[in-house]
Design a protein around this motif. Sequence first.
Motif, PDB file in Angstrom:
ATOM      1  N   ASP A   1     102.202  30.597 -10.211  1.00 30.44           N
ATOM      2  CA  ASP A   1     102.667  31.718 -11.423  1.00 30.44           C
ATOM      3  C   ASP A   1     102.885  33.145 -10.712  1.00 30.44           C
ATOM      4  O   ASP A   1     102.489  33.267  -9.433  1.00 30.44           O
TER       5      ASP A   1
ATOM      6  N   LYS B   1      98.758  43.045 -15.687  1.00 30.01           N
ATOM      7  CA  LYS B   1      98.997  42.784 -14.229  1.00 30.01           C
ATOM      8  C   LYS B   1      99.297  43.704 -13.278  1.00 30.01           C
ATOM      9  O   LYS B   1      99.427  45.136 -13.757  1.00 30.01           O
TER      10      LYS B   1
ATOM     11  N   ASP C   1     101.869  35.711 -11.057  1.00 27.25           N
ATOM     12  CA  ASP C   1     101.111  36.760 -11.037  1.00 27.25           C
ATOM     13  C   ASP C   1      99.778  36.433 -10.091  1.00 27.25           C
ATOM     14  O   ASP C   1      98.720  36.788 -10.386  1.00 27.25           O
TER      15      ASP C   1
ATOM     16  N   HIS D   1      94.612  35.213  -8.991  1.00 26.52           N
ATOM     17  CA  HIS D   1      95.361  34.956 -10.051  1.00 26.52           C
ATOM     18  C   HIS D   1      95.145  36.208 -11.199  1.00 26.52           C
ATOM     19  O   HIS D   1      93.972  36.235 -11.545  1.00 26.52           O
TER      20      HIS D   1
HETATM   21 MN   LIG Z   1      99.599  33.751 -14.472  1.00 25.90          MN
END
Ligand SMILES: [Mn+2]
Length: 437
Positions: A97, A213, A99, A207
């Motif tokens: 991902d 974020k 992030d 993560h």
């Molecule tokens: Mn993610």
Amino acid sequence: FVTLATTDAYSMGALVVGKSLRRHGTRKRLVAMVSPNVTREARLSLEEVFDEVILVNVLDSQDRAHLSYLGRPELGVTFTKLHCWTLTKYSKCVFLDADTLVLCNVDELFDREELSAAPDQGWPDCFNTGVFVFIPSLETHGQLLQHAAKHGSFDGGDQGLLNSFFSDWALKDISKHLPFVYNLSVSALYTYLPAFYKFGHQAKIVHFLGGTKPWHFRYNQQTNQISPGDLDRILEQYVNLWWREFYSHTQQQVIKADSHPDTGLTQHSFVSRPRQSEKKSAPAQAVSTLQTSSPPLDTQGTVAETQTKEEERSLELRLLTLDEVSSEQPDSSVQTSPSEQPEEMHTHPKDVSGPEAEYSAYADLHNPAPGQGGTGREPEAAGGSPTPSEEPAPEPTPVETEEEKQQHRRMWEEGHADYMGKDAFDNIKKKLDRFLE
Ligand SMILES: [Mn+2]
Ligand SMILES: O=c1ccn([C@@H]2O[C@H](COP(=O)(O)OP(=O)(O)O[C@H]3O[C@H](CO)[C@@H](O)[C@H](O)[C@H]3O)[C@@H](O)[C@H]2O)c(=O)[nH]1
């Protein structure tokens, strides 16, 4: 390694994924999938770090009902992840991902089979789709789309779909369960703090799962921190680490972060530095804007300054000890021969005109006298050094007594590295070279 960004904000994350993989010397090829609405400037930044930046169409589950269970209506577009199965020029891939932040070399993930993933902390009989090993195949891709059309996704995003498609993951083969440290969700801090204290230092990939974020925070490059107090202290350190990676080894730096006058959103604007070894045509002073959906904060925007203050260098979270530096795979970029093996996804193919050369050029800009030590780099960023053959022979390191060694190690671990002396880049590099002999 494959990642995905359908917006400029997620592109900031993708950039960090790529940089953190490179920092830890991955030997695999890096691919970023981006959708057409990602700006050219963001794409150019990604191209500096990734071997391939591939344009993909946005696939959206449009499944508002299920997405509302998650409280994340924006995640319908995560179906776009499914495009990764079309990367059939590669025999095996690891999806990350945008992030996520990689903390050490994780190339061993390629020894695993499809579909390997770590448990989701919310429902551990489901796997989390932030990190997974897969085998590109048009057949699987077609089956996944069919499955989506027929059954939908129980969470409206890719995770619900992939879990019902690879439904035997929970019970059939334990080797497909990746240890949680390969996908350490930061929310584990809140759900099982004692386990985090016990095992958190083993984290390999962090993560930033959930609605907030790292790019939603404003980072001050003078203090190397986001506004203190915005987050729990441990989480804050991970977010600071993320931002440091965002700014590392790049020619494009955020120079200003302020609130948009109309929307109140934080926008990050950056300029490209002129490139010394032009790989692809990029305007020397292109100004771009990365817009992220951060709540307005009162911190002042700061002027770019990549050379971090020495006393700020201590990474309280996962400080590499000198021994760890030795056992860490060095960044192979400048040592690896430029031979390409795209089919196998084995060799890091970047040649000297790639990003690493640009990183070196950048280091040269800031360090007119290489070999003096104190290059302003992180100790583990070994591979991005100026061309070794051009450096003057470094001074021999004096032999340390056992007591001095211990004292040195303690200072290092406490974050008081002697970057201008013993811990100068040359000395760390020598140690790495000795280890590799
Ligand atoms: Mn993610
Ligand atoms: O607007 C978006 C949203 C997501 N992504 C990509 O899709 C990934 C997943 O979205 P993210 O916001 O990271 O979701 P999480 O907060 O991690 O939520 C969980 O739920 C998602 C939906 O099922 C899964 O994709 C995630 O892997 C899972 O961790 C991102 O990292 C990006 O790579 C975009 O490019 N643009």
